[in-house]
Write a protein that holds these residues in place. Structure first.
Motif, mmCIF file in Angstrom:
data_model
loop_
_atom_site.group_PDB
_atom_site.id
_atom_site.type_symbol
_atom_site.label_atom_id
_atom_site.label_comp_id
_atom_site.label_asym_id
_atom_site.label_seq_id
_atom_site.Cartn_x
_atom_site.Cartn_y
_atom_site.Cartn_z
ATOM 1 N N UNK A 105 61.239 91.930 62.271
ATOM 2 C CA UNK A 105 61.376 92.128 60.819
ATOM 3 C C UNK A 105 62.007 90.876 60.225
ATOM 4 N N UNK A 106 61.438 90.329 59.148
ATOM 5 C CA UNK A 106 62.096 89.184 58.505
ATOM 6 C C UNK A 106 63.386 89.632 57.820
ATOM 7 N N UNK A 107 64.446 88.860 57.995
ATOM 8 C CA UNK A 107 65.733 89.215 57.401
ATOM 9 C C UNK A 107 66.090 88.205 56.312
ATOM 10 N N UNK A 108 66.371 88.721 55.124
ATOM 11 C CA UNK A 108 66.759 87.886 53.990
ATOM 12 C C UNK A 108 68.265 88.027 53.793
ATOM 13 N N UNK A 109 68.995 86.973 54.103
ATOM 14 C CA UNK A 109 70.453 87.027 54.112
ATOM 15 C C UNK A 109 71.041 86.371 52.882
ATOM 16 N N UNK A 110 72.168 86.907 52.422
ATOM 17 C CA UNK A 110 72.871 86.337 51.280
ATOM 18 C C UNK A 110 74.166 85.693 51.743
ATOM 19 N N UNK A 111 74.525 84.604 51.063
ATOM 20 C CA UNK A 111 75.745 83.868 51.377
ATOM 21 C C UNK A 111 76.519 83.674 50.082
ATOM 22 N N UNK A 112 77.651 84.368 49.977
ATOM 23 C CA UNK A 112 78.515 84.266 48.789
ATOM 24 C C UNK A 112 77.724 84.448 47.498
ATOM 25 N N UNK A 113 76.884 85.479 47.471
ATOM 26 C CA UNK A 113 76.190 85.854 46.247
ATOM 27 C C UNK A 113 74.794 85.321 46.079
ATOM 28 N N UNK A 114 74.304 84.468 46.996
ATOM 29 C CA UNK A 114 72.970 83.901 46.854
ATOM 30 C C UNK A 114 72.123 84.220 48.074
ATOM 31 N N UNK A 163 75.251 88.810 54.573
ATOM 32 C CA UNK A 163 75.888 88.116 55.692
ATOM 33 C C UNK A 163 77.329 87.744 55.383
ATOM 34 N N UNK A 164 77.543 87.103 54.240
ATOM 35 C CA UNK A 164 78.888 86.688 53.844
ATOM 36 C C UNK A 164 79.059 86.995 52.365
ATOM 37 N N UNK A 165 79.883 87.974 52.056
ATOM 38 C CA UNK A 165 80.089 88.373 50.666
ATOM 39 C C UNK A 165 81.006 87.388 49.947
#
Length: 248
Positions: A105-114, A163-165
């Protein structure tokens, strides 16, 4: 029958959204390793199969969760991940057709809001859906994998990953993951030096920011590149520390 398996520790800020996104599954199994927040009570609002246990490492813990599942198919998700309605439809179709033994499954990760589209973060294909009788987890303490016997397919809809909020999470994960990575490398016989730690950190920044084009993700791309470099630097530095602790 589809079983969702999740391992947790102090995930009260994430776990509710995760569980809500998989509430449609036939079974949800949660293994918690000593949460000191409301994680366990939140989980029990969604499933009665919540188990509290010790912490043997990521791979072994996820295998323990798999051993407690009853479904013919397993979906492994982390507490900070969300299954969208589009991904749910694809999962249900894949299970019904049964053409493969497992699916990436492709995973779309966010880093500090993006949501990050570069820096090696997209598309981040991970094997998370598989037939229970065909798959198992490796026993790695960190960065575990699922080994599936049989054909592997790919789904299109992404799994969303917070990933990182914020920067506190970045620093916490850099510290914990670098320690686990150093321990795993030491057990494999890898050795380090101060120069190696510096070069690994520098190369990681160059690879993330320039080669994998994290600069296209703006300031978060730069922040990601720096934190990746810090993670590599501290991992090899902690490996050196482990070496120095041993009697000569």
């Amino acid at each position: 029958m589809l079983s969702v398996i999740i391992i947790t520790k102090n995930e009260a800020s994430h776990i509710g959204r995760c569980l809500e996104s998989v509430a449609w599954a036939d079974e949800i199994v949660v293994l918690d390793s000593g949460s000191e927040d409301d994680t366990v009570s939140i989980c029990r609002q969604y499933t009665d199969k919540v188990y509290e246990t010790d912490w043997p490492g990521f791979g072994i813990q996820k295998q323990h969760a798999l051993d407690k599942a009853n479904g013919d198919w397993i979906l492994s998700v982390d507490a900070d991940e969300v299954v969208t309605s589009e991904l749910r439809a694809e999962i249900e179709k894949a299970i019904q057709q049964g053409n493969c033994k497992g699916y990436e499954i492709p995973r779309l990760s966010s880093y500090c809001g993006r949501q990050m589209r570069h820096g090696g973060w997209w598309p981040d294909y991970i094997l998370r859906l598989f037939r229970r009788d065909c798959g198992r987890f490796t026993d790695s303490v960190v960065h575990e994998n699922i080994i599936v016997q049989g054909q592997i397919g790919r789904l299109r809809s992404p799994l969303l990953h917070d990933a990182f909020v914020n920067l506190d999470e970045v620093l916490h994960k850099v510290n914990s993951y670098s320690a686990l990575g150093a321990e795993m490398m030491y057990q494999r016989g890898v050795r380090s030096s101060l120069g190696k730690a510096v070069l690994k950190g520098l190369w990681t920044f160059i690879r993330t920011y320039w080669i994998k084009a994290a600069f296209l993700d703006g300031r978060q791309g730069l922040m990601l590149s720096i934190s990746n470099a810090e993670g590599a630097y501290y991992k090899y530095l902690k490996l050196l520390e482990l070496q120095n602790r041993q009697p000569r």
